[in-house]
Design an enzyme around this catalytic site. Sequence first.
Site, mmCIF file in Angstrom:
data_model
loop_
_atom_site.group_PDB
_atom_site.id
_atom_site.type_symbol
_atom_site.label_atom_id
_atom_site.label_comp_id
_atom_site.label_asym_id
_atom_site.label_seq_id
_atom_site.Cartn_x
_atom_site.Cartn_y
_atom_site.Cartn_z
ATOM 1 N N GLN A 262 4.656 -17.090 -8.075
ATOM 2 C CA GLN A 262 3.574 -16.977 -7.099
ATOM 3 C C GLN A 262 3.065 -18.350 -6.700
ATOM 4 O O GLN A 262 3.372 -19.368 -7.348
ATOM 5 C CB GLN A 262 2.417 -16.172 -7.702
ATOM 6 C CG GLN A 262 1.866 -16.769 -8.976
ATOM 7 C CD GLN A 262 1.169 -15.768 -9.857
ATOM 8 O OE1 GLN A 262 0.658 -14.757 -9.395
ATOM 9 N NE2 GLN A 262 1.117 -16.031 -11.152
ATOM 10 N N ASP A 314 -6.038 -16.282 -16.951
ATOM 11 C CA ASP A 314 -7.063 -17.329 -16.786
ATOM 12 C C ASP A 314 -7.858 -17.572 -18.057
ATOM 13 O O ASP A 314 -8.610 -18.544 -18.159
ATOM 14 C CB ASP A 314 -8.003 -16.978 -15.641
ATOM 15 C CG ASP A 314 -8.560 -15.566 -15.733
ATOM 16 O OD1 ASP A 314 -8.836 -15.105 -16.857
ATOM 17 O OD2 ASP A 314 -8.711 -14.912 -14.674
ATOM 18 N N GLU A 334 0.967 -12.578 -20.550
ATOM 19 C CA GLU A 334 0.875 -13.084 -19.178
ATOM 20 C C GLU A 334 2.271 -13.447 -18.677
ATOM 21 O O GLU A 334 3.058 -14.083 -19.393
ATOM 22 C CB GLU A 334 -0.039 -14.315 -19.136
ATOM 23 C CG GLU A 334 0.028 -15.144 -17.876
ATOM 24 C CD GLU A 334 -0.397 -14.383 -16.630
ATOM 25 O OE1 GLU A 334 0.272 -14.541 -15.599
ATOM 26 O OE2 GLU A 334 -1.404 -13.639 -16.694
ATOM 27 N N ASP A 366 6.623 -10.229 -19.001
ATOM 28 C CA ASP A 366 6.204 -9.155 -18.112
ATOM 29 C C ASP A 366 5.573 -8.045 -18.949
ATOM 30 O O ASP A 366 6.151 -7.601 -19.953
ATOM 31 C CB ASP A 366 7.419 -8.628 -17.350
ATOM 32 C CG ASP A 366 7.099 -7.398 -16.527
ATOM 33 O OD1 ASP A 366 6.445 -7.546 -15.484
ATOM 34 O OD2 ASP A 366 7.487 -6.295 -16.951
ATOM 35 N N ALA A 367 4.386 -7.587 -18.540
ATOM 36 C CA ALA A 367 3.655 -6.601 -19.336
ATOM 37 C C ALA A 367 4.445 -5.313 -19.496
ATOM 38 O O ALA A 367 4.458 -4.714 -20.585
ATOM 39 C CB ALA A 367 2.298 -6.318 -18.682
ATOM 40 N N ASP A 392 -5.902 -6.304 -17.142
ATOM 41 C CA ASP A 392 -6.580 -7.183 -16.176
ATOM 42 C C ASP A 392 -5.510 -7.774 -15.269
ATOM 43 O O ASP A 392 -5.170 -8.961 -15.367
ATOM 44 C CB ASP A 392 -7.345 -8.272 -16.931
ATOM 45 C CG ASP A 392 -8.237 -9.095 -16.011
ATOM 46 O OD1 ASP A 392 -8.503 -8.645 -14.880
ATOM 47 O OD2 ASP A 392 -8.644 -10.197 -16.429
#
Length: 550
Positions: A262, A314, A334, A366-367, A392
């Site tokens: 990203q 974050d 994450e 990757d979750a 989240d």
Amino acid sequence: MSAGAEARTESGADAPPGRLWRALLLAAVAACAACGLIYELALLALSASLGRGDVVATSVIVAGYVAALGLGALLAKPLVKWAAASFLGVEAALGLVGGFSATLLYLSFAVTGDSLAALTAATIAIGVLVGAEVPLLMTLLQHGRRTTAAESGAVVANLNAADYLGALIGGLSWPFIVLPVFGMLRGTAVTGLINVAAALLIAVLLLRRMLTRRALVAAVSVLVVAAVALVALLFSVRHIEVTARQALFAAPIVHAERSDYQEIVITRSGKDTRLFLDGGLQYSSRDEYRYTESLVYPALRESTRTALILGGGDGLAARELLRMPGIDRIVQVELDPRVIELARTELAADNGGSLDDPRVDVVVDDAFAWLRGHSKEPRNIPAGGFDAIYADLPDPDTAVLGRLYSQEFYGLIRGVAAPGARLVVQSGSPFSTPDAYWRTISTMRAAGWATTPYHVHVPTFGDWGFGLAELGGAAVPDAPVLDDAGRPDTNGPRVELPPGAPALRYFTDDVAAASMVFGADSAPRDLEPSTLSEPAIVDDLRRGWRRAGE
């Protein structure tokens, strides 16, 4: 020489070219096909980054490109009399249009706030030019030959094979070489330069005998000018990108990069630090505590010892969890390692260095894959499962993100949850995107979680909602309804502060009680769950965004 004389020269006055000539021309065909596909893949990737990675944009690119191929072939029919010169002109135009396409698309988005018109124009232009190549190349391959039907079929087969092989090379080069090494804007410029360089070699080595001296000099001059323009773009694209990106943000940019996943931008104005991922605001340091406190504390109880955070790179959720007495282990999953690195450096003042705390185990993965047990890293699940779990994650505006809001995903979470565990999911805005919000609640319930919806006010986000769920709670009702106080009656856990919670800036007992009350304009909706095979939440979210802009 007149045009008629040149036409006679190209139609067969010379002896037929040999096999080596045709082999080299087919190799050039493959190179040009590779460049053409890279241009289209770049437009797809950039449109997703600019918030146009929806079904409409994808359909425009794919269907528009295929239709433009046919249109280009038709438009090339009058040019076959001058196949050599026309082919070189088409390649010069393709190199310029394709090489500049990503940069112009980015500038269009920065100036107008929308990229669909520029995306459509670039797709059609590239498709028309690529489509024009085939009849011209077919003419060149049969130059000076009198062929039978079988021989013509063999030429078509060779041409198609070279074209498709080039497409394969381009398709593999984009994700593994061009994008990682050069990025989107420079990558398309480099591809355009390769496109033009291939055409120059074709002109000098293969087509010089088919052209008059004047035509050859003109073709080479045009190609050289195109190459110079693309080299100039390569040297200036960084400045263009920085200028265009800053136009998208009100505050000064202090960090910007494109990771493997990203675009990451951090802005700072005074004491306000903001994190943007692919242009979407993730938090503002002015009011993130409202969001973070509302996310974290409803899932906690006095007995909570272990927590799992899916997303939240974050470090803000981990910061709040570490303030709670009794928390002795947090696993943070994450996807993007660059977000983790920035959380430990640029964003450390906001998260208090939470990701460096020995109680936090950071897993870069990757979750969805991690929950399935397909992780590159050890899963580190505590015996008996996690007491509190947080999803989240970014809003589900693409099918890839939609799977993280699916019934299957919430079912996988159950597999790592302790008996009686609680789950909180950030669920978007019940006011701006109500269908997406209530679809999330319905999907959690369909996965077997007793769920309570709640929402709070975050100034930079507006009305923002969450879902609090529990395993082993009361039976889940078929559909959410409002009780006499206007709260959704879901038989899920109550939203409240846990015993021993530290002093908070926003999320008080009164706020917790009020968060379960919804107004008539955002009342519960009975919706089918979102699944992997039918990710309805993606359309819900985009429909809500479109209506919010009306």
